[in-house]
Design an enzyme around this catalytic site. Structure first.
Site, PDB file in Angstrom:
ATOM      1  N   HIS A  85       0.739  -1.364  -0.022  1.00 19.48           N
ATOM      2  CA  HIS A  85       0.019   0.088  -0.073  1.00 19.48           C
ATOM      3  C   HIS A  85       0.863   1.280  -0.051  1.00 19.48           C
ATOM      4  O   HIS A  85       2.008   1.184   0.549  1.00 19.48           O
ATOM      5  CB  HIS A  85      -0.843   0.077   1.405  1.00 19.48           C
ATOM      6  CG  HIS A  85      -2.001   0.929   1.130  1.00 19.48           C
ATOM      7  ND1 HIS A  85      -1.771   2.224   1.478  1.00 19.48           N
ATOM      8  CD2 HIS A  85      -3.340   0.816   0.811  1.00 19.48           C
ATOM      9  CE1 HIS A  85      -2.825   2.942   1.321  1.00 19.48           C
ATOM     10  NE2 HIS A  85      -3.976   1.972   1.047  1.00 19.48           N
ATOM     11  N   GLU A 155      -3.685   2.383  -7.365  1.00 18.93           N
ATOM     12  CA  GLU A 155      -3.981   3.407  -6.547  1.00 18.93           C
ATOM     13  C   GLU A 155      -3.075   4.505  -6.601  1.00 18.93           C
ATOM     14  O   GLU A 155      -2.197   4.813  -6.230  1.00 18.93           O
ATOM     15  CB  GLU A 155      -3.956   3.049  -4.802  1.00 18.93           C
ATOM     16  CG  GLU A 155      -2.750   2.470  -4.332  1.00 18.93           C
ATOM     17  CD  GLU A 155      -2.527   2.456  -2.854  1.00 18.93           C
ATOM     18  OE1 GLU A 155      -3.539   2.743  -2.185  1.00 18.93           O
ATOM     19  OE2 GLU A 155      -1.234   2.028  -2.424  1.00 18.93           O
TER      20      GLU A 155
END
Length: 242
Positions: A85, A155
């Site tokens: 992430h 993302e």
């Protein structure tokens, strides 16, 4: 790093809201903090809602105080783990090599690895988006990955938590590029790997995002903290399966 035992009511409400017929057509996953992982899996035992973790260590065990192994996640009945992430890459200086090792550890433990990639605002503004995606795809995904073990989440870092959502053209370009790269490397498996979009996803924009080619789902951030917000995004999938 959000959620205490008081959040279990929200998790239970999400679990109750994930139901047939839509739950028979899509996979729905919640990744709570590690402190709630075991309780959440027990709470959702009779629900189609899957429970995963937000990160794992690359080693099976050892002197790694405070870390959590993929085996520990599986032992708590978790089924997925997010690795790479942007916040881990930025705040903990995690490299592509480390992300790959974590994804491999997830695979070895029988977990599905959700591998995150994405460019910063500087990288996008300087025309490096596709170069960054290519580098992170090559460096972060283990050899031998399959559609059954691996999900890729795009993302754009500049869109996370900002309320700024890329244009549909931006998302389509990125996802089409990722798909082509996955097919080139993994063949049929790459064609079937799910590619999620993540970055300021909400109930208001989820339907439009899901209509973009090669967007196979969404990676939800802040909107997962409250059941009503999360379930509004869940409901956005109804149009696809109407």
């Amino acid at each position: 790093m959000n959620g205490t035992r008081a959040s279990l009511d929200q998790i239970k409400a999400i679990a109750d809201g994930v139901k047939a017929p839509l739950s028979e057509k899509i996979d729905t996953l919640l990744c709570p903090p590690a402190t709630l992982l075991y309780v959440a899996t027990a709470l959702c035992d009779d629900s189609p809602l899957a429970i995963g973790a937000q990160d794992c260590h690359q080693q099976v065990s050892g002197a790694h105080t405070g870390d959590i192994s993929a085996e520990m996640i599986a032992d708590c009945f978790g089924t997925h783990v997010i690795v790479g992430h942007s916040e881990r890459r930025r705040n903990h200086a995690e490299s592509d090599m480390l992300v790959r090792a974590k994804a491999q550890a997830a695979h070895d433990a029988g977990l599905i690895a959700i591998i995150c990639i994405g460019e910063t605002a500087y990288e996008r503004n300087s025309g490096q988006t596709l170069d960054v995606l290519k580098r992170e795809l090559i460096g972060s995904i283990p050899d031998g990955s399959s559609a059954q073990t691996t999900v890729v989440a795009y993302e754009p870092v500049w869109a996370i938590g900002t309320g700024v959502v890329p244009t549909q053209e931006n998302v389509e370009e990125a996802h089409a590029f990722i798909r082509a790269e996955l097919i080139q490397r993994f063949g049929k498996e790459g064609a079937n790997m799910r590619i999620l979009y993540g970055g300021s996803v909400s109930g208001a924009n989820a339907r439009d995002l899901l209509e973009v080619p090669h967007v196979n789902g969404v990676l939800v951030g802040g909107q997962s903290l409250k059941a009503a917000d999360f379930l509004a995004i869940y409901a956005a999938f109804e149009r696809q399966f109407a």
